[in-house]
Design an enzyme around this catalytic site. Structure first.
Site, PDB file in Angstrom:
ATOM      1  N   LYS A  82       7.695   0.859   4.666  1.00  0.00           N
ATOM      2  CA  LYS A  82       7.949   1.715   3.507  1.00  0.00           C
ATOM      3  C   LYS A  82       8.243   3.119   4.013  1.00  0.00           C
ATOM      4  O   LYS A  82       7.643   3.562   4.996  1.00  0.00           O
ATOM      5  CB  LYS A  82       6.718   1.727   2.593  1.00  0.00           C
ATOM      6  CG  LYS A  82       6.924   2.487   1.288  1.00  0.00           C
ATOM      7  CD  LYS A  82       5.684   2.463   0.404  1.00  0.00           C
ATOM      8  CE  LYS A  82       5.962   3.089  -0.957  1.00  0.00           C
ATOM      9  NZ  LYS A  82       4.781   3.089  -1.833  1.00  0.00           N
ATOM     10  N   SER A 157       5.556   1.232  -6.571  1.00  0.00           N
ATOM     11  CA  SER A 157       6.581   2.033  -5.945  1.00  0.00           C
ATOM     12  C   SER A 157       7.109   1.433  -4.638  1.00  0.00           C
ATOM     13  O   SER A 157       8.177   1.826  -4.177  1.00  0.00           O
ATOM     14  CB  SER A 157       6.043   3.436  -5.653  1.00  0.00           C
ATOM     15  OG  SER A 157       5.039   3.371  -4.661  1.00  0.00           O
ATOM     16  N   SER A 181       0.941   0.142  -6.385  1.00  0.00           N
ATOM     17  CA  SER A 181       2.267   0.233  -5.755  1.00  0.00           C
ATOM     18  C   SER A 181       2.553  -0.830  -4.701  1.00  0.00           C
ATOM     19  O   SER A 181       3.692  -0.955  -4.246  1.00  0.00           O
ATOM     20  CB  SER A 181       2.478   1.615  -5.141  1.00  0.00           C
ATOM     21  OG  SER A 181       2.847   2.535  -6.134  1.00  0.00           O
TER      22      SER A 181
END
Lengths: 468, 101
Positions: A82, A157, A181
């Site tokens: 990420k 997210s 997330s």
């Protein structure tokens, strides 16, 4: 060429020399190049570094043979991180224009440990900018699509991390979970996603969102892989003083008592999601586990407390972006970051601090106490990850509050600092992934893993990837 | 929905070091008011005699040995800026001479 879908199978293929690490990188990078235009899950591909590491790994396997797999437990595992995780020499943006050209001079502990364990970094995953969002649509570099149906969101997210994994662009991915997330995109993309206990994995080198809630976790296609990664990432590094090595290990039992918190199954839960979890509960009972209803009456206040505590911490953490030492100026923040910074400044400002921030911290105590009491009665909790199946792109973008409520079932685990694992259970009638989360007391990861693995064995779960 | 004035939005924008135009102020006023209206529901919870929680680890004053250890190289620290002068960061002037606006 087809590549294996799990770490165990990948490493077996490497051991038997059916495949080598360079082949794996060839395969994944080719797949990204051909297909990611549709998905938009990868922001940066680190091709040169990936091949360099792959060749190094192949030499190690040649030299050390099977010993390479003991000394480097994640050897050959291709990962996409990420874009919240700093990666030395590889652009790290948090999916924000503020950091569009930022190249870190050091790596996050998670990245560093995975590197040293033999992982091959292929690149960085798209996400909601600064990890602010539940759909992946808040990225300054365009939304990520759900690989199972391109008209739907992948959840956020950590949108790109989950979508890239479901697209078979890599073997595992990392993520951050401040309020769902990791679990939400795992749930929406049909993969496993772990939010570890707060204080188990170091946050060092990860762009901070809300420091008392941020948990560093990962995505994989089965529970065994999730376990293998956590073995590498967990434990103190000397850089994050909230990480502890002194905790009580939980004893894994043959049969556990599972709590069903009734507040997670109330109004607003989509029928198909509810049915799928009821089916899972029946499976657990058939397997001999005891399932009881429990109450967490303050659940409805969790997301409200979260939307005070989190913006307050965000406003402080994002204050460091001044465009001087790195990155661009504050004019480059997108609307969602601006909203959260201002909301945080508001609840912390003179005259409002007691009414909002202090009150939220007290409600947090109430919620934690309630969770602790429930774990006196049961070993684990089962709950939906989200009230609905994946929603369509654009469905919630005009109404921030509506988007925030997507995470209504996620907040409890973050506020209480407990671990939660989202696992897939099947697919809906229209082909979208279904699943649920298992929560346990702090540091009970091994108990959660054990039950999740038994469940997947029972339903004969096989990892699958989306057709692109 | 809670009420929020344009002045209050301009004030929190200033506290946040963000520059907003008039259109943005109006847009954020509505959106922030709706979120603030929602989080007000916390007032329903009885928190008498409840201590606030700011973190969940239970750890207090974690100490480490104070010792010399390797740190970043100077060039690594300045890796991502072009605002460098003799190993200092160049920043905008904060203090002004007396009498000057």
């Amino acid at each position: 060429m087809e590549v294996p879908l799990t770490i165990k199978e990948t490493q077996e293929a490497l051991k038997k020399r059916k495949i080598n690490c360079v082949d794996l990188v060839d395969y994944y990078l080719d797949r990204i190049e051909k297909n990611d235009e549709k998905i938009n899950s990868v922001l940066t591909v680190s091709k040169e570094k990936a091949y360099e590491k792959a060749r190094k790994n192949d030499n190690l396997i040649k030299e050390l043979g099977d010993r390479a797999f003991i000394e480097f437990p994640l050897i050959g595992v291709c990962v996409i991180h990420k874009d919240m995780f700093l990666t030395r020499g590889i652009r790290t943006t948090a999916a924000s224009k503020v950091l569009e050209d930022y190249i870190p001079s050091y790596s996050a502990t998670v990245v560093d440990r995975m590197d040293k364990a033999g992982c091959i970094t292929l690149g960085k995953a798209n996400q909601d900018a600064w990890a602010h969002g539940s759909s992946g649509e808040n990225s300054d570099f365009g939304p990520t699509k759900n690989p199972w149906n391109l008209e739907y969101v992948p959840g956020g997210s950590s949108s790109g991390s989950a979508a890239a994994l479901a697209s078979n662009f890599c073997l595992v991915t990392t993520g951050t979970d401040t309020c769902g997330s990791i679990r939400l995109p795992a749930n929406y993309c049909g993969v496993c996603g772990l939010k570890p206990t707060y204080g188990l994995v170091s946050r060092y080198g990860v762009i901070a969102m809300a420091s008392s809630l941020d948990s560093m976790g990962h995505f994989a296609r089965n529970v065994d892989d999730v376990k293998r990664i956590l073995e590498v990432t967990k434990g103190p590094d000397g850089y994050d003083s909230t990480v502890s090595s002194c905790y009580r290990e939980f004893r894994v039992k043959d049969f556990v008592k599972i709590g069903v918190p009734r507040e997670f199954f109330g109004e607003g839960l989509e029928v198909e999601v509810r049915r799928s979890i009821e089916k899972a509960i029946e499976t657990f009972e058939r397997m001999g586990h005891q399932v009881v209803e429990v109450g967490l009456p303050h659940t409805e206040y969790a997301i409200a407390a979260y939307y005070i505590i989190q913006p307050a911490e965000v406003s402080s953490n994002l204050a460091r972006y001044d465009g001087i030492r790195y990155g661009r100026g504050r004019d480059f923040f997108g609307d969602e970051a601006k909203r959260r910074i201002m909301l945080g400044s508001y609840v912390l400002s003179s005259g409002y601090y007691d009414a909002y921030y202090l009150k939220a911290m007290k409600v947090r105590s109430v919620i934690i106490k309630e969770v602790e009491d429930v774990f006196e009665q049961v070993d684990l909790l089962i709950a939906p990850v989200s009230p609905s199946l994946p929603f369509q792109l654009g469905e919630k973008t005009s109404d921030p509050l509506k988007m925030y409520l997507t995470d209504i079932y996620a907040a409890t685990a973050n506020l209480a600092g407990i671990p939660s694992l989202a696992i897939p259970s099947g697919f809906s009638d229209n082909g979208l992934p279904l699943g649920f989360q298992l929560m346990g007391p702090r540091f009970s990861e091994n108990v959660i893993f054990d039950l999740a693995e038994k469940y997947h064995r029972e339903i004969n779960y096989k990892p699958s990837i989306a057709e692109l | 929905m809670a009420s929020l004035t344009n002045e209050e939005v301009a004030h929190v924008a200033k506290l946040s070091n963000l520059k907003l135009n008039k259109g943005e102020i109006a847009k954020f006023r509505r959106q922030l008011a709706s979120v603030i209206g929602f989080v007000k529901k916390l007032q329903e919870v009885n928190t008498e005699n409840v201590e606030p929680t700011s973190q969940t680890t239970g750890l207090v004053n974690v100490m480490r040995k104070d010792g010399v250890c390797p740190s970043f190289k100077i060039d690594d620290v300045f890796y991502s800026t072009n605002q460098r002068l003799n190993n200092f960061f160049v920043i905008e002037r904060l203090l002004k001479e007396r009498g000057k606006k």
